[in-house]
Design a protein around this motif. Sequence first.
Motif, short mmCIF file in Angstrom:
data_model
loop_
_atom_site.label_atom_id
_atom_site.label_comp_id
_atom_site.label_asym_id
_atom_site.label_seq_id
_atom_site.Cartn_x
_atom_site.Cartn_y
_atom_site.Cartn_z
N GLY A 127 0.58 -0.76 0.14
CA GLY A 127 0.22 0.02 -0.09
C GLY A 127 0.62 1.09 -0.07
N GLU A 194 -6.30 6.78 -0.75
CA GLU A 194 -6.06 5.60 -0.23
C GLU A 194 -5.61 5.14 0.90
OE1 GLU A 194 -4.60 3.18 -4.19
OE2 GLU A 194 -3.99 5.53 -3.86
N LEU A 197 -7.17 2.28 3.36
CA LEU A 197 -6.74 0.94 2.99
C LEU A 197 -5.13 1.30 3.04
CD1 LEU A 197 -7.83 -1.34 1.79
CD2 LEU A 197 -7.33 -0.41 -0.78
N ARG A 198 -4.39 2.15 2.90
CA ARG A 198 -2.87 2.06 3.03
C ARG A 198 -2.90 1.29 4.33
NH1 ARG A 198 -2.00 6.92 1.82
NH2 ARG A 198 -2.07 6.25 -0.61
N LYS A 201 -3.41 -2.06 5.36
CA LYS A 201 -2.56 -3.23 4.35
C LYS A 201 -0.98 -2.94 4.93
CE LYS A 201 -3.91 -4.30 0.44
NZ LYS A 201 -4.48 -4.76 -0.60
#
Lengths: 250, 261
Positions: A127, A194, A197-198, A201
């Motif tokens: 990510g 992002e 999510l980054r 992950k």
Amino acid sequence: MSLTLKVWRQKNKDSEGSLETYALEGISPDMSFLEMFDVLNEQLIHENKEPIAFDHDCREGICGSCSMHINGRPHGPLTGVATCQLHMRSFSDGDTIVVEPWRAVAFPVMKDLVVDRSSFDRIISAGGFVSVNTGNARDANSLPVPKENADEAFMAAACIGCGACVAACKNASAMLFTSAKISQLALLPQGQAERKLRAEKMVAQMDSEGFGACTNTGACSAECPKEISMENIARMNREYLGAKLTSSRV
Amino acid sequence: MSWLTQTLSSSIGKKLIMALTGLFLCTFLIVHMIGNLQLFKSDEGLAFNTYTVFMTTNPFIKTISYGLYAFILIHAFDGLYLAYINQKARAKKYAKVNNQSTWASRNMGILGTVLLVYLVVHMGDFWYEYKFGHLPFKEYTIDLSEGTIIDTRQMPDGFMLNSKIEERLSDDNKSKTVIVKDLYQEAESSFANPLLVLFYILGMAAVSFHLVHGFRSAWQTLGANHPKYNPLFNFLGVWLFAIIIPIAFAAMPVYFFLKQL
């Protein structure tokens, strides 16, 4: 200068390895630490011995390849300096210098002083990027970034991914590295899409690689050649916990 | 795995649990210290003994104390588990290490283990004795107009009360008698033993080193690393938790020991 070197020699990933002692004469104080290793390797080649494998590339402190644990400290005795920028004038004539590879389960030794740092690459792949459709560059003025944010993001982005933080940490934790990579994008508008999510992950990948957890000793930041701040770890904790609490992924 | 268990079992989640339980234990230390300062009153333990009754009967305090026991266990086991994971992350150790971090920050696991042993001994000495042991009762007679203690009397062995405390007004309403379990006397007799006093002092040294790193570290884990608040975290971590609280606690056994010389 005359020096005694104790260098970690290990044939391959599966062999045991041990510290070998080498005597060196006529070393100039103006040589870099890696040049001193070049001299030692020349000497070994002349003696029909296997030269010492070590990682190096740019030799100007920006690529993050060099990775030597020198006299108990990653990148040696100076602060804010990578091994390649360390010079022999930082040592005294007659010194014994112990050189070891980074030690971490997530950084297996491949040969001598070379470790496999692809676990860092996998954290980035999880990510540490922004997905942007390429095309013409936007007009810079259409995307205002406060100077403070730009500076902070830049300081995090100075991380060269050498792994000294992991090598210095008593827990072999990769939190300084991962947090710098999360921070540099969390602070900039391009990273917002992002952002959650980054964080989720990259932390999950970091955990799965077998790095330890941070104990906030600060050894990472003290040894970092780019002097990345512990503030990034606090930011990563905020980003991760915030993402976990509020993201739509169940 | 649900998102919540996933979060709490991640490295940051485990650290979050350490930070939250640790900060709760820090607030407990403040309350515990302030309450126990009553040991220094020269009233033969009246204030301390009645305070003990309050702390063990008040439903709000009781609820929190069950939470406290749980948090101590969670903090200890989560900490030991983290120490195990962290140990495992470096299988092959360095031949030479030149640390650039503080001793306390590197030895939180060892300090915490010392504290766990200390807690077992400490709770055995007082908590267990108070709850399950046979502590003697003490009777205080207090002059109500002056508020002074006129008379005290050790109740005979085998004396029992249905409750932990009994208060009675005298017929002329001028004085009252209070009969209460004498935990103060238990402290007095326990700390006649110099080895136990030494053990308590060492325990408090461990508290000091554990918290000089732990308090500041908990805020860092919670994501609070900010130039506006860091000076406060550092100040409280050093002065309150690593100096004032351990010294105040260590002074208690020393006080009883010196009193009996």
